[in-house]
Scaffold this motif. Sequence first.
Motif, short mmCIF file in Angstrom:
data_model
loop_
_atom_site.label_atom_id
_atom_site.label_comp_id
_atom_site.label_asym_id
_atom_site.label_seq_id
_atom_site.Cartn_x
_atom_site.Cartn_y
_atom_site.Cartn_z
N LEU A 1 85.89 -25.37 -22.00
CA LEU A 1 86.78 -24.27 -22.20
C LEU A 1 85.90 -22.95 -22.16
O LEU A 1 86.43 -21.97 -21.99
N GLY A 2 84.47 -23.32 -22.07
CA GLY A 2 83.55 -21.90 -22.07
C GLY A 2 83.62 -21.44 -20.60
O GLY A 2 83.36 -20.29 -20.35
N LEU A 3 84.34 -22.00 -19.63
CA LEU A 3 84.46 -21.52 -18.21
C LEU A 3 85.51 -20.42 -18.16
O LEU A 3 85.75 -19.57 -17.50
N PHE A 4 86.44 -20.35 -19.32
CA PHE A 4 87.50 -19.53 -19.66
C PHE A 4 87.21 -18.60 -20.74
O PHE A 4 87.44 -17.40 -20.69
N LEU A 5 86.46 -19.21 -21.85
CA LEU A 5 86.09 -18.20 -22.86
C LEU A 5 84.56 -18.38 -23.12
O LEU A 5 84.10 -19.25 -23.75
N TRP A 6 83.98 -17.33 -22.39
CA TRP A 6 82.60 -17.52 -22.33
C TRP A 6 81.77 -17.33 -23.27
O TRP A 6 80.48 -17.98 -23.42
N PRO A 7 82.01 -16.91 -24.73
CA PRO A 7 81.22 -17.12 -25.81
C PRO A 7 80.78 -18.53 -26.08
O PRO A 7 79.97 -18.92 -26.65
N LEU A 8 81.89 -19.57 -25.83
CA LEU A 8 81.66 -20.79 -26.14
C LEU A 8 80.35 -21.50 -25.45
O LEU A 8 79.67 -22.10 -26.14
N ILE A 9 80.07 -21.01 -24.08
CA ILE A 9 78.99 -21.41 -23.57
C ILE A 9 77.69 -21.04 -23.84
O ILE A 9 76.66 -21.46 -23.86
N TYR A 10 77.72 -19.70 -24.35
CA TYR A 10 76.54 -18.82 -24.94
C TYR A 10 76.16 -19.54 -26.23
O TYR A 10 75.18 -19.75 -26.34
N ILE A 11 77.04 -20.25 -27.11
CA ILE A 11 76.71 -20.54 -28.20
C ILE A 11 76.37 -21.87 -28.23
O ILE A 11 75.31 -22.59 -28.51
N GLY A 12 77.03 -22.74 -26.94
CA GLY A 12 76.86 -24.21 -26.75
C GLY A 12 75.28 -24.34 -26.19
O GLY A 12 74.57 -25.38 -26.42
N ALA A 13 75.04 -23.34 -25.47
CA ALA A 13 73.76 -23.43 -24.53
C ALA A 13 72.62 -23.40 -25.52
O ALA A 13 71.43 -23.84 -25.33
N ILE A 14 72.68 -22.54 -26.67
CA ILE A 14 71.42 -22.36 -27.46
C ILE A 14 71.43 -23.12 -28.86
O ILE A 14 70.20 -23.28 -29.14
N ARG A 15 72.43 -23.76 -29.13
CA ARG A 15 72.45 -24.83 -30.13
C ARG A 15 71.87 -26.11 -29.91
O ARG A 15 71.57 -26.50 -28.63
N LEU A 16 71.53 -26.84 -30.59
CA LEU A 16 71.03 -28.25 -30.58
C LEU A 16 72.06 -29.28 -29.89
O LEU A 16 73.17 -28.90 -29.94
N ALA A 17 71.50 -30.03 -28.88
CA ALA A 17 72.21 -30.76 -28.33
C ALA A 17 72.72 -31.94 -29.18
O ALA A 17 72.19 -32.57 -30.15
N ARG B 1 57.68 -31.91 -32.23
CA ARG B 1 58.87 -31.02 -32.09
C ARG B 1 60.17 -31.62 -31.80
O ARG B 1 61.32 -31.46 -32.41
N GLY B 2 59.90 -32.63 -30.96
CA GLY B 2 61.11 -33.26 -30.32
C GLY B 2 61.63 -34.12 -31.49
O GLY B 2 62.91 -34.41 -31.73
N GLN B 3 60.82 -34.76 -32.32
CA GLN B 3 61.12 -35.57 -33.65
C GLN B 3 62.06 -34.77 -34.48
O GLN B 3 63.28 -35.11 -34.89
N ARG B 4 61.58 -33.47 -34.94
CA ARG B 4 62.36 -32.50 -35.72
C ARG B 4 63.71 -32.47 -35.13
O ARG B 4 64.63 -32.23 -36.05
N LYS B 5 63.76 -32.11 -33.87
CA LYS B 5 64.95 -31.66 -33.25
C LYS B 5 65.94 -32.79 -33.32
O LYS B 5 67.16 -32.51 -33.59
N LEU B 6 65.37 -33.81 -32.82
CA LEU B 6 66.36 -35.01 -33.00
C LEU B 6 66.85 -35.33 -34.21
O LEU B 6 68.18 -35.63 -34.48
N ALA B 7 66.14 -35.00 -35.08
CA ALA B 7 66.34 -35.61 -36.79
C ALA B 7 67.41 -34.54 -37.09
O ALA B 7 68.61 -34.70 -37.91
N ARG B 8 67.45 -33.15 -36.78
CA ARG B 8 68.24 -32.03 -37.23
C ARG B 8 69.65 -32.42 -36.37
O ARG B 8 70.79 -32.13 -36.96
#
Length: 255
Positions: free
Chosen positions: A187-203, A220-227
């Motif tokens: 949907l971010g291909l049409f509503l660009w704010p979605l891909i900006y938010i999705g790209a910077i947030r955790l996977a 650092r990887g352990q902390r991010k994976l836990a979050r």
Amino acid sequence: MVAWFQERIIETDRLPLFCFFAAMVLAFGFIRLSVRLIRAQVRWWPGNITPGGLHIHHVVFGVVLMLIGGVASLAVPPDLVSARSVAGGIFGVGAALVLDEFALILHLRDVYWTETGRTSIDAVFVAIALSGLLLIGVRPIGIEEFYDFDSDPLIPHPFWWSVGFTVLNLALAVITLLKGKIWSGLLGLFLWPLIYIGAIRLARPGSPWARWRYRPDRRRGQRKLARATWREIRLRRPIIRGKIWFQELIAGRHS
């Protein structure tokens, strides 16, 4: 409503797209009603098509209809809007039949009523959402940038600015998809704010990005994976349960 339809659909030459969209939604509703009645063994409803014991899935009819509708839309002159609309409707019916068995095509086995079969419902919902955005006039990224920059005399070298923004947005869309956020990426291909938010947030845990970046041998990887795992359990899973409930309300319960 009539004035809106005349102004936004007919005058903008979106009538073939509207026929495609309406036919796809109606055909999906009909085929899901049909398979649920067949599954419930309702006596008065025709069963599966099995000539000579061979079960012909409706994806076969969908492929044929998509070929007919697609070739017809290419062969019909552009000024024959009514004929193009009919071709769009035929293509929409075929697309619904094919996408309804998308999981079968993906896994090359009959997974229609299994847990894996929910992939087909996701595919149909994505197709309806994207075509619906096109129908109301939302343009994909890339086209939007070219339109805006080419019409702005204050921007030097508008073509290269357009190319740069398009490449940036497509790269962010790819990152969002790699993070396991399928809906945000598409949907971010049409509503660009979605891909900006999705790209910077955790996977999402288990996504390709999480496997590459959230390595358990690094603190650092352990902390991010836990979050990411906490967010998946506490925030995302209730939403997924709601989505599954809505899917099964429309398409039937998968075992």
